[in-house]
Design a protein around this motif. Structure first.
Motif, PDB file in Angstrom:
ATOM      1  N   SER A 101      -2.396  -5.950  -8.278  1.00  0.00           N
ATOM      2  CA  SER A 101      -3.216  -4.747  -8.081  1.00  0.00           C
ATOM      3  C   SER A 101      -3.745  -4.128  -9.384  1.00  0.00           C
ATOM      4  O   SER A 101      -4.877  -3.653  -9.394  1.00  0.00           O
ATOM      5  CB  SER A 101      -2.475  -3.719  -7.232  1.00  0.00           C
ATOM      6  OG  SER A 101      -1.404  -3.178  -7.944  1.00  0.00           O
ATOM      7  N   TYR A 109       0.838  -1.199   0.000  1.00  0.00           N
ATOM      8  CA  TYR A 109       0.000   0.000   0.000  1.00  0.00           C
ATOM      9  C   TYR A 109       0.873   1.249   0.000  1.00  0.00           C
ATOM     10  O   TYR A 109       0.639   2.203  -0.746  1.00  0.00           O
ATOM     11  CB  TYR A 109      -0.912  -0.027   1.226  1.00  0.00           C
ATOM     12  CG  TYR A 109      -1.894   1.109   1.292  1.00  0.00           C
ATOM     13  CD1 TYR A 109      -3.042   1.098   0.510  1.00  0.00           C
ATOM     14  CD2 TYR A 109      -1.670   2.188   2.131  1.00  0.00           C
ATOM     15  CE1 TYR A 109      -3.941   2.147   0.563  1.00  0.00           C
ATOM     16  CE2 TYR A 109      -2.558   3.239   2.193  1.00  0.00           C
ATOM     17  CZ  TYR A 109      -3.694   3.208   1.413  1.00  0.00           C
ATOM     18  OH  TYR A 109      -4.576   4.257   1.466  1.00  0.00           O
ATOM     19  N   ASN A 169       1.239   4.219  -3.117  1.00  0.00           N
ATOM     20  CA  ASN A 169       0.902   5.622  -2.957  1.00  0.00           C
ATOM     21  C   ASN A 169       2.101   6.542  -3.129  1.00  0.00           C
ATOM     22  O   ASN A 169       1.971   7.750  -3.019  1.00  0.00           O
ATOM     23  CB  ASN A 169       0.252   5.859  -1.594  1.00  0.00           C
ATOM     24  CG  ASN A 169      -1.160   5.324  -1.577  1.00  0.00           C
ATOM     25  OD1 ASN A 169      -1.903   5.498  -2.530  1.00  0.00           O
ATOM     26  ND2 ASN A 169      -1.530   4.643  -0.515  1.00  0.00           N
ATOM     27  N   ARG A 214      -3.211   2.620  -9.918  1.00  0.00           N
ATOM     28  CA  ARG A 214      -3.712   3.204  -8.676  1.00  0.00           C
ATOM     29  C   ARG A 214      -4.049   4.677  -8.865  1.00  0.00           C
ATOM     30  O   ARG A 214      -5.066   5.165  -8.388  1.00  0.00           O
ATOM     31  CB  ARG A 214      -2.643   3.018  -7.589  1.00  0.00           C
ATOM     32  CG  ARG A 214      -2.808   3.876  -6.381  1.00  0.00           C
ATOM     33  CD  ARG A 214      -3.399   3.095  -5.232  1.00  0.00           C
ATOM     34  NE  ARG A 214      -3.637   3.943  -4.095  1.00  0.00           N
ATOM     35  CZ  ARG A 214      -4.718   3.865  -3.328  1.00  0.00           C
ATOM     36  NH1 ARG A 214      -5.640   2.972  -3.590  1.00  0.00           N
ATOM     37  NH2 ARG A 214      -4.860   4.648  -2.309  1.00  0.00           N
TER      38      ARG A 214
END
Lengths: 207, 189
Positions: B29, A38, A42, A76
């Motif tokens: 992902s 994660y 980011n 993302r």
């Protein structure tokens, strides 16, 4: 038999059950693994970056050879980076001396630029929102910027109005500058040498 | 002492598995992302022309760090409906196409410098459709299409048109909107 079991029993009862240890290691793995993934998603791509003066560039970001981190981060962000054949994007969060860009200071970007059909310099705040000046301007393109007789340019970044090429900084906070070269001649990676890119020089700080 | 040793081994095991979890999460992902560009441009699948996703000026767009000088338009494709032909009339403004798949990233990009007689036209197809198109072709009159093989059946094309000055922005937006992208009937049929 009985003797050995009675001596070993106190030991096993004092030790932590194996199942608990397995659970602990699995939870640790899940927490650390997902947490670090994660974190990585980011941030900026951890590999394949190149530093050109104050500018950071990931030459493979817009190519089929992008690494899994780049792909995951692009997905993302919901981003579409410039493809290698289209152009190249460089971003700066620090000045030429390595100090973080701060809107309480004033800067000067100049004075050379690699060959490209078009280039743009755009300012964004720390959240990635466009910084729009009182004159409605948040970027300069190579067609708009005013140059001197030697074909050099100087772009002033400050909170207060400056003569010439000027982009306004917000009252406070950090910001980033993004330089995009559209349709540069030849391979995009070949032009990445520091002397051909503009520097970001801090002129002064404070009121 | 023995407990400490076992605890240490469990921690080490946890760290090793964590590396595996990290790698799997990073690799997987893009396939699970729903707010990625592929997911957001699916609404353009039925349109015959590219749809603006970031108008010049850079306001009101989900695209991160938009360049105010550039109009960005997209059209999604699904090659199960046949090859897709992307065509644009080129002008004075810089125009470029980039072809992307959902998880594979970009697979081809071209600028208007490759345009022939003011037209830039690319046909994206699967390897199998390319074979079929070649087989169906008249040998004496080979097709002049620029054919690109897509690694996946689903993807999207991004059109960028750059406006060197603010007054050219409406023109750039029009040029980006005018790019046609439709399933190629000739080859598909």
């Amino acid at each position: 038999m009985r003797g050995s079991s009675t001596t070993s029993l106190p030991v096993t009862s004092r030790s932590v059950p194996t199942a608990l240890l397995i659970l602990y290691s699995l939870l640790l793995a899940l927490g650390l693994g997902l947490g670090s993934a994660y974190q990585a998603l980011n941030g900026d791509p951890p590999f394949g970056s190149l530093r050109v003066g104050p500018w950071m560039v990931w030459p493979k970001l817009g190519s089929p050879e992008a690494d899994p981190y780049m792909r995951a981060i692009i997905a993302r962000r919901g981003d579409v980076p410039l493809a290698t054949g289209e152009g190249i994007t460089l971003s700066a969060r620090v000045d030429s001396s390595g100090r973080a860009l701060d809107s309480s200071c004033s800067y000067r970007i100049g004075s050379v630029m690699p060959a490209a059909r078009l280039w743009t310099i755009t300012l964004y705040d720390e959240k990635g929102q466009l910084l729009v000046s009182e004159l409605g301007r948040s970027s300069f393109t190579s067609a708009e910027i005013v140059r001197d007789a030697d074909d050099r340019f100087s772009l002033a970044l400050s909170r207060t109005l400056q003569p010439g090429n000027w982009l306004q900084l917000p009252p406070s906070g950090s910001f980033q500058a993004v330089l995009r070269l559209y349709d540069p001649p030849g391979a995009a990676g070949a032009i990445l040498s520091e002397s051909t890119f503009p520097g970001i020089e801090r002129v002064g700080c404070g009121a | 002492m023995r407990n400490r040793g076992r605890f240490l081994i469990a921690t080490l095991c946890g760290l090793v598995i964590a590396v595996g979890v990290h790698i799997v999460a990073i690799l997987a992902s893009p396939s699970f992302a729903e707010q990625d560009t592929f997911g957001r441009v699916q609404s353009t699948l039925t349109a015959d022309t590219a749809q603006i996703i970031s108008a010049p000026g850079g306001q009101n767009t989900w695209l991160p760090l938009p360049d105010p000088a550039v109009a960005v338009a997209a059209c999604a494709f699904d090659l199960r409906d046949g090859p897709m032909r992307v065509a644009a009339k080129t002008g004075a403004l810089i125009l470029s196409f980039s072809f992307h798949t959902k998880t594979g990233g970009v697979f081809f990009a071209v600028t208007d410098r490759a345009a022939v007689r003011g037209e830039l036209e690319i046909v994206a197809m699967t390897a199998r459709q390319l074979d079929e198109a070649r087989a169906a072709e008249d040998e004496n009159e080979p097709s002049r299409d620029v054919r690109i093989v897509a690694p996946e059946q689903q993807g999207f094309v991004i059109v960028r048109v750059a406006a060197p000055t603010a007054s050219l922005r409406p023109q750039a937006e029009e040029a980006a909107k005018a790019v046609s992208c439709a399933a190629d009937q000739d080859v598909a049929g």
